[in-house]
Scaffold this motif. Structure first.
Motif, PDB file in Angstrom:
ATOM      1  N   ALA A 206      78.130 -47.714 -48.326  1.00  0.00           N
ATOM      2  CA  ALA A 206      78.770 -49.002 -48.047  1.00  0.00           C
ATOM      3  C   ALA A 206      80.025 -48.745 -47.233  1.00  0.00           C
ATOM      4  O   ALA A 206      80.583 -47.665 -47.242  1.00  0.00           O
ATOM      5  N   GLU A 207      80.430 -49.737 -46.510  1.00  0.00           N
ATOM      6  CA  GLU A 207      81.679 -49.650 -45.771  1.00  0.00           C
ATOM      7  C   GLU A 207      82.802 -50.107 -46.695  1.00  0.00           C
ATOM      8  O   GLU A 207      82.705 -51.147 -47.333  1.00  0.00           O
ATOM      9  N   TYR A 240      85.268 -49.387 -40.397  1.00  0.00           N
ATOM     10  CA  TYR A 240      86.608 -49.959 -40.446  1.00  0.00           C
ATOM     11  C   TYR A 240      87.710 -48.945 -40.128  1.00  0.00           C
ATOM     12  O   TYR A 240      88.879 -49.310 -40.036  1.00  0.00           O
ATOM     13  N   LEU A 254      87.860 -59.889 -39.282  1.00  0.00           N
ATOM     14  CA  LEU A 254      88.321 -59.906 -40.672  1.00  0.00           C
ATOM     15  C   LEU A 254      89.162 -61.133 -40.978  1.00  0.00           C
ATOM     16  O   LEU A 254      89.879 -61.171 -41.978  1.00  0.00           O
ATOM     17  N   LYS A 276      80.759 -60.483 -46.595  1.00  0.00           N
ATOM     18  CA  LYS A 276      79.745 -59.443 -46.635  1.00  0.00           C
ATOM     19  C   LYS A 276      79.892 -58.511 -47.838  1.00  0.00           C
ATOM     20  O   LYS A 276      79.164 -57.530 -47.943  1.00  0.00           O
ATOM     21  N   GLY A 277      80.825 -58.789 -48.724  1.00  0.00           N
ATOM     22  CA  GLY A 277      81.030 -57.870 -49.831  1.00  0.00           C
ATOM     23  C   GLY A 277      81.903 -58.470 -50.908  1.00  0.00           C
ATOM     24  O   GLY A 277      81.905 -59.677 -51.117  1.00  0.00           O
ATOM     25  N   PHE A 293      88.524 -54.030 -50.383  1.00  0.00           N
ATOM     26  CA  PHE A 293      87.320 -54.748 -49.958  1.00  0.00           C
ATOM     27  C   PHE A 293      86.199 -53.742 -49.783  1.00  0.00           C
ATOM     28  O   PHE A 293      86.360 -52.720 -49.131  1.00  0.00           O
ATOM     29  N   GLU A 295      82.138 -53.514 -48.626  1.00  0.00           N
ATOM     30  CA  GLU A 295      81.020 -54.220 -48.014  1.00  0.00           C
ATOM     31  C   GLU A 295      79.714 -53.780 -48.663  1.00  0.00           C
ATOM     32  O   GLU A 295      79.454 -52.589 -48.810  1.00  0.00           O
ATOM     33  N   GLY A 296      78.873 -54.743 -49.053  1.00  0.00           N
ATOM     34  CA  GLY A 296      77.578 -54.404 -49.640  1.00  0.00           C
ATOM     35  C   GLY A 296      77.143 -55.425 -50.678  1.00  0.00           C
ATOM     36  O   GLY A 296      77.929 -56.268 -51.110  1.00  0.00           O
ATOM     37  N   ASP A 297      75.880 -55.357 -51.072  1.00  0.00           N
ATOM     38  CA  ASP A 297      75.334 -56.263 -52.073  1.00  0.00           C
ATOM     39  C   ASP A 297      75.909 -55.959 -53.447  1.00  0.00           C
ATOM     40  O   ASP A 297      76.092 -54.790 -53.813  1.00  0.00           O
TER      41      ASP A 297
END
Length: 518
Positions: A206-207, A240, A254, A276-277, A293, A295-297
């Motif tokens: 993930a980011e 990022y 952002l 997105k996260g 933050f 990012e990911g499900d």
């Protein structure tokens, strides 16, 4: 050979020709069927072909003897359930597989359901007592209902075992991380460490983006996170990283995060899903809001472990700031003392700053870590502090020194060591070591103790080169400056005499990086 299952022993009342609409499924559980009777494989898969548990279906892997089963288990360590026949090519093939799985592969997770058509070959009480299996069934017992209830029980157990193991590994990582949080020299290194640890708590890449709300500079020696009161991206991973150091308000993609932060209506320590996260706000005792933050499900993350980790992180950040405040105060005092000594001798203006910066770079090229190099950088500023005990008439004399006067000058190494060596601080002990030995020579003809070769501390052998290089290339009260080329020629000629030959080579090879202009 196992007894063949007959149709009267099973009920296929759940089978239907109608296609059902399935909900979204998330992965599969691996089920290994180990039996030398092919019909057992066929019937087991037929009964369980539509079986689901918590959104996951089943993936079947077949093995027909003990050797095949061992290979399958070796190649599929994430097997959830092993349906294992006791008697295959040998009377005890199944029991050998149990020993192999538990002792050789050290797999305690896979649930073993032992099935036999010949209970006399492996009595239930004896097998349950002596072998690490989870269920024992006669093949004639395995009706549709019994097989389904057995599956539910085994998969619940497997799921819980995985969760316990995951939590254990997560807690181990939290403890490990907590022990290493303060091994970083800068705030950026500290934050990067925090981000790297978060990877332990999700299953896919993930980011990650770390955002901090910076403050104006605080008084009374507190460490500030930034010089300006803006929300700045302090550390980041993945895509990022290009935004590190930027104000989040200036980054168009952002904007939705920036707007969320400005609302300032969110409870600290809670996970909030956004865009997105998800984002987590932490408010420390320093009154600075920190935002993470990711990012990911949401399904990818264990938020209980993340929240526990971030609780430790929040405390660690406050302690880190306090610790940095103390360290920076120490550094300021030490550097100031070094500069006080330097400023007393007008002809050496800039010497202390140049020495310290070159020492830092030289240390890095000698395989010191950045934190170790930073200690040497600060400690080196005190190398001539002993000169405060030397009369000005001698130190500032423009003519040639007499033997007695030079003998007095030499004593500055001893005075410096006496001033510094009473401290218990590592940085001052190293400063005392450098102050005492930086005029020792590699061949043993230096002062004050005539040490030679490796008996001279490495920090002092490094300082000897830097101190002479800077003194020769800058004007002093008793001489003019000479060129860098002439100075380097002198260093080469003094290899093995005044200086450590290997250190001279490293210094010259990396001079462009080490040399600074002050």
């Amino acid at each position: 050979m196992s007894k063949m299952l007959e149709s009267k022993d099973i009920e296929l009342d759940f089978l239907s020709d109608e296609e059902e609409i399935k909900p979204r499924l998330y992965g599969k559980y691996k089920i290994v069927i180990a039996d030398d009777d092919e019909e057992v494989h066929t019937v087991t898969k037929m009964i369980l072909k539509d079986f689901e548990f918590e959104g996951k279906t089943l993936e079947f892997i077949d093995a027909y003897n003990g050797k095949e089963t061992k290979e399958v288990l070796l190649n599929n360590p994430n097997t959830a359930i092993l349906f294992l026949d006791v008697v295959m090519e040998e009377q005890n093939s199944g029991l050998e597989v149990v020993e192999y799985l538990r002792k050789t592969l050290k797999n305690k997770m896979t649930r073993i359901i032992l099935r036999t058509g010949q209970p006399g070959e492996a009595p239930e009480e004896k097998v349950i007592k002596e072998y690490d299996i989870n269920d024992y069934r006669l093949k004639t017992e395995m009706t549709v209902t019994r097989l389904h209830t057995t599956m539910y029980s085994a998969l619940r157990n497997y799921r819980d075992m995985l969760q316990i193991d995951k939590n254990r590994r997560g807690l181990e990582k939290i403890i490990e991380t907590s022990a290493n949080l303060f091994k970083h020299n800068t705030l950026d290194q500290f934050l990067s460490n925090i981000l790297s640890q978060l990877s332990c708590f999700y299953q896919e890449d993930a980011e990650i983006l770390y955002i901090r709300e910076a403050s104006t500079k605080l008084s009374n020696g507190f460490v500030t996170l930034d010089k300006s009161n803006i929300t700045t991206i302090a550390s980041a991973t993945g895509k990022y990283t290009e935004y590190i150091g930027e104000n989040i308000e200036d980054i168009s993609e952002l904007e939705y995060i920036s707007r969320w932060i400005k609302e300032d209506l969110h409870e600290s320590g809670k996970v909030h899903f956004i865009g997105k996260g998800f984002i987590i706000k932490n408010s420390g005792e320093n009154n600075l809001n920190n935002y993470i933050f990711i990012e990911g499900d949401s399904e990818l993350y264990d938020f209980n472990l993340i929240n526990l980790f971030l609780t430790n992180y929040s405390v660690a950040l406050n302690n880190y700031i306090l610790n940095n405040m103390i360290l920076n105060t120490q550094k300021e005092i030490i550097t100031t003392l070094g500069e006080v000594v330097e400023n007393h001798f007008e002809d050496t203006a800039g010497h202390v700053q140049r020495i310290s910066e070159m020492m830092y770079k030289f240390a890095l090229h000698n395989s010191f870590s950045s934190s170790e190099a930073e200690v040497l950088k600060i400690a080196s500023t005190m190398h001539d502090i002993g000169k405060i005990a030397i009369p000005d008439a001698i130190l500032k004399k423009r003519g040639k020194l007499t033997e007695d006067e030079f003998a007095t000058i030499k004593e500055h190494t001893i005075f410096g060591n006496k001033i510094l060596n009473k401290s218990e601080l590592d940085i001052l002990r190293i400063a005392a070591e450098i102050a005492l030995n930086h005029h020792e020579k590699y061949n043993g003809t230096g002062y004050p103790n005539g040490l030679s070769r490796e008996d001279i501390p490495l920090s002092s052998r490094m300082m000897a080169i830097i101190d002479v290089f800077d003194a020769m290339t800058h004007k002093r009260v008793y001489k003019e400056a000479i060129s860098i080329e002439e100075t380097l020629e002198y260093l080469k000629n003094q290899k093995g005499l005044h200086f450590d030959p290997k250190l001279v080579d490293i210094f010259i090879e990396n001079l462009n990086d080490i040399l600074i202009d002050v």
